[in-house]
Design a protein around this motif. Structure first.
Motif, PDB file in Angstrom:
ATOM      1  N   UNK A 135       0.807  -1.198  -0.110  1.00  9.70           N
ATOM      2  CA  UNK A 135       0.005   0.055  -0.018  1.00  9.70           C
ATOM      3  C   UNK A 135       0.827   1.345  -0.079  1.00  9.70           C
ATOM      4  N   UNK A 136       1.869   1.439   0.710  1.00  4.17           N
ATOM      5  CA  UNK A 136       2.882   2.301   0.623  1.00  4.17           C
ATOM      6  C   UNK A 136       4.318   1.879   0.160  1.00  4.17           C
ATOM      7  N   UNK A 137       4.968   2.890  -0.479  1.00  3.64           N
ATOM      8  CA  UNK A 137       6.184   2.619  -1.051  1.00  3.64           C
ATOM      9  C   UNK A 137       7.266   2.369   0.127  1.00  3.64           C
ATOM     10  N   UNK A 138       8.260   1.417  -0.488  1.00  7.99           N
ATOM     11  CA  UNK A 138       9.213   1.143   0.696  1.00  7.99           C
ATOM     12  C   UNK A 138       9.934   2.243   1.370  1.00  7.99           C
ATOM     13  N   UNK A 139       9.915   3.442   0.703  1.00 11.33           N
ATOM     14  CA  UNK A 139      10.798   4.582   1.542  1.00 11.33           C
ATOM     15  C   UNK A 139       9.793   5.539   2.210  1.00 11.33           C
ATOM     16  N   UNK A 140       8.292   5.202   2.107  1.00  9.76           N
ATOM     17  CA  UNK A 140       7.773   6.201   2.920  1.00  9.76           C
ATOM     18  C   UNK A 140       7.669   5.927   4.326  1.00  9.76           C
ATOM     19  N   UNK A 141       7.193   6.963   5.066  1.00 10.39           N
ATOM     20  CA  UNK A 141       7.381   7.082   6.644  1.00 10.39           C
ATOM     21  C   UNK A 141       6.364   6.108   7.164  1.00 10.39           C
ATOM     22  N   UNK A 142       5.303   5.594   6.380  1.00 13.40           N
ATOM     23  CA  UNK A 142       4.277   4.771   6.783  1.00 13.40           C
ATOM     24  C   UNK A 142       4.376   3.300   6.352  1.00 13.40           C
ATOM     25  N   UNK A 143       5.808   2.974   5.851  1.00 16.72           N
ATOM     26  CA  UNK A 143       6.000   1.558   5.284  1.00 16.72           C
ATOM     27  C   UNK A 143       5.806   0.533   6.238  1.00 16.72           C
ATOM     28  N   UNK A 144       6.391   0.861   7.421  1.00 18.50           N
ATOM     29  CA  UNK A 144       6.494   0.000   8.541  1.00 18.50           C
ATOM     30  C   UNK A 144       5.888   0.416   9.760  1.00 18.50           C
ATOM     31  N   UNK A 145       4.667   1.044   9.620  1.00 20.44           N
ATOM     32  CA  UNK A 145       4.079   1.568  10.696  1.00 20.44           C
ATOM     33  C   UNK A 145       3.122   0.590  11.386  1.00 20.44           C
ATOM     34  N   UNK A 146       2.402  -0.103  10.322  1.00 23.45           N
ATOM     35  CA  UNK A 146       1.666  -1.149  10.778  1.00 23.45           C
ATOM     36  C   UNK A 146       0.119  -0.678  10.846  1.00 23.45           C
ATOM     37  N   UNK A 147      -1.191  -1.648  11.113  1.00 29.59           N
ATOM     38  CA  UNK A 147      -2.274  -1.125  10.977  1.00 29.59           C
ATOM     39  C   UNK A 147      -3.090  -1.687  12.174  1.00 29.59           C
ATOM     40  N   UNK A 148      -4.187  -1.210  12.490  1.00 32.89           N
ATOM     41  CA  UNK A 148      -5.150  -1.854  13.302  1.00 32.89           C
ATOM     42  C   UNK A 148      -6.629  -1.681  12.995  1.00 32.89           C
ATOM     43  N   UNK A 149      -7.643  -2.367  13.506  1.00 32.83           N
ATOM     44  CA  UNK A 149      -8.891  -2.287  12.863  1.00 32.83           C
ATOM     45  C   UNK A 149      -9.803  -1.484  13.831  1.00 32.83           C
ATOM     46  N   UNK A 150     -10.666  -0.588  13.379  1.00 37.18           N
ATOM     47  CA  UNK A 150     -11.623   0.304  14.299  1.00 37.18           C
ATOM     48  C   UNK A 150     -13.090  -0.219  13.847  1.00 37.18           C
ATOM     49  N   UNK A 151     -13.901  -0.454  14.459  1.00 39.69           N
ATOM     50  CA  UNK A 151     -15.408  -0.453  14.286  1.00 39.69           C
ATOM     51  C   UNK A 151     -16.095   0.597  14.614  1.00 39.69           C
ATOM     52  N   UNK A 152     -16.793   1.209  13.567  1.00 38.60           N
ATOM     53  CA  UNK A 152     -17.462   2.479  13.478  1.00 38.60           C
ATOM     54  C   UNK A 152     -18.590   2.347  14.136  1.00 38.60           C
ATOM     55  N   UNK A 153     -19.496   3.677  14.181  1.00 34.57           N
ATOM     56  CA  UNK A 153     -20.835   3.409  15.166  1.00 34.57           C
ATOM     57  C   UNK A 153     -21.839   2.439  14.320  1.00 34.57           C
ATOM     58  N   UNK A 154     -21.721   2.528  12.914  1.00 35.59           N
ATOM     59  CA  UNK A 154     -22.860   1.723  12.327  1.00 35.59           C
ATOM     60  C   UNK A 154     -22.285   0.371  12.048  1.00 35.59           C
ATOM     61  N   UNK A 155     -21.283  -0.203  12.783  1.00 39.11           N
ATOM     62  CA  UNK A 155     -21.014  -1.494  12.903  1.00 39.11           C
ATOM     63  C   UNK A 155     -19.575  -2.040  11.884  1.00 39.11           C
ATOM     64  N   UNK A 156     -19.566  -1.216  10.938  1.00 41.55           N
ATOM     65  CA  UNK A 156     -18.514  -1.460   9.724  1.00 41.55           C
ATOM     66  C   UNK A 156     -17.036  -1.312  10.358  1.00 41.55           C
ATOM     67  N   UNK A 157     -16.244  -2.113   9.736  1.00 41.13           N
ATOM     68  CA  UNK A 157     -14.884  -2.222  10.448  1.00 41.13           C
ATOM     69  C   UNK A 157     -13.998  -1.690   9.152  1.00 41.13           C
ATOM     70  N   UNK A 158     -13.125  -0.792   9.519  1.00 44.49           N
ATOM     71  CA  UNK A 158     -12.281  -0.162   8.848  1.00 44.49           C
ATOM     72  C   UNK A 158     -10.687  -0.545   9.476  1.00 44.49           C
ATOM     73  N   UNK A 159      -9.916  -0.497   8.215  1.00 40.39           N
ATOM     74  CA  UNK A 159      -8.214  -0.613   8.823  1.00 40.39           C
ATOM     75  C   UNK A 159      -7.611   0.705   8.754  1.00 40.39           C
ATOM     76  N   UNK A 160      -7.024   0.980   9.814  1.00 43.55           N
ATOM     77  CA  UNK A 160      -6.396   2.308   9.975  1.00 43.55           C
ATOM     78  C   UNK A 160      -4.666   2.061   9.959  1.00 43.55           C
ATOM     79  N   UNK A 161      -4.014   3.159   9.428  1.00 43.71           N
ATOM     80  CA  UNK A 161      -2.822   3.037   9.539  1.00 43.71           C
ATOM     81  C   UNK A 161      -2.340   3.757  10.918  1.00 43.71           C
ATOM     82  N   UNK A 162      -1.424   3.155  11.485  1.00 45.45           N
ATOM     83  CA  UNK A 162      -0.934   3.589  12.805  1.00 45.45           C
ATOM     84  C   UNK A 162       0.102   4.807  12.349  1.00 45.45           C
ATOM     85  N   UNK A 163       0.084   6.018  13.440  1.00 43.62           N
ATOM     86  CA  UNK A 163       1.021   6.954  13.481  1.00 43.62           C
ATOM     87  C   UNK A 163       2.389   6.583  13.532  1.00 43.62           C
TER      88      UNK A 163
END
Length: 91
Positions: free
Chosen positions: A1-29
């Motif tokens: 999803x991110x290029x290898x030289x991006x500051x987000x390349x190795x940041x990791x992700x987590x899941x968040x459940x929204x108020x409507x019940x849908x789940x989204x994947x979020x990139x860590x800061x």
């Protein structure tokens, strides 16, 4: 999803459940590590970070490295800085 030289390349992700019940994947800061700086630059009125990044780091997409060197989470946060620390281009 991110290029290898991006500051987000190795940041990791987590899941968040929204108020409507849908789940989204979020990139860590990513953790920032300012590293060694080589000097300071006085930013001119309206001067863009990508231009400064190209001038000193020879890569306009490395404006995030300027943010890291200055402890700013985003370019908008760095906009308030008159003096910008310039990171070592070899980092």
């Amino acid at each position: 999803m991110f290029s290898s030289d991006s500051r987000y390349a190795n940041a990791g992700t987590y899941q968040v459940t929204l108020a409507d019940g849908s789940v989204v994947v979020v990139t860590r800061i990513p953790q920032t590590f300012p590293g060694r700086t080589v000097g300071w630059y006085r930013r001119g009125e309206g001067e863009r970070l990508d231009v400064i990044a190209y001038q000193f780091l020879k890569d306009a997409t490395k404006s995030w490295a300027l943010c890291d060197a200055n402890g700013a989470l985003s370019p908008d946060a760095l906009a308030a800085h008159e003096l910008i620390a310039i990171p070592d281009p070899g980092r």
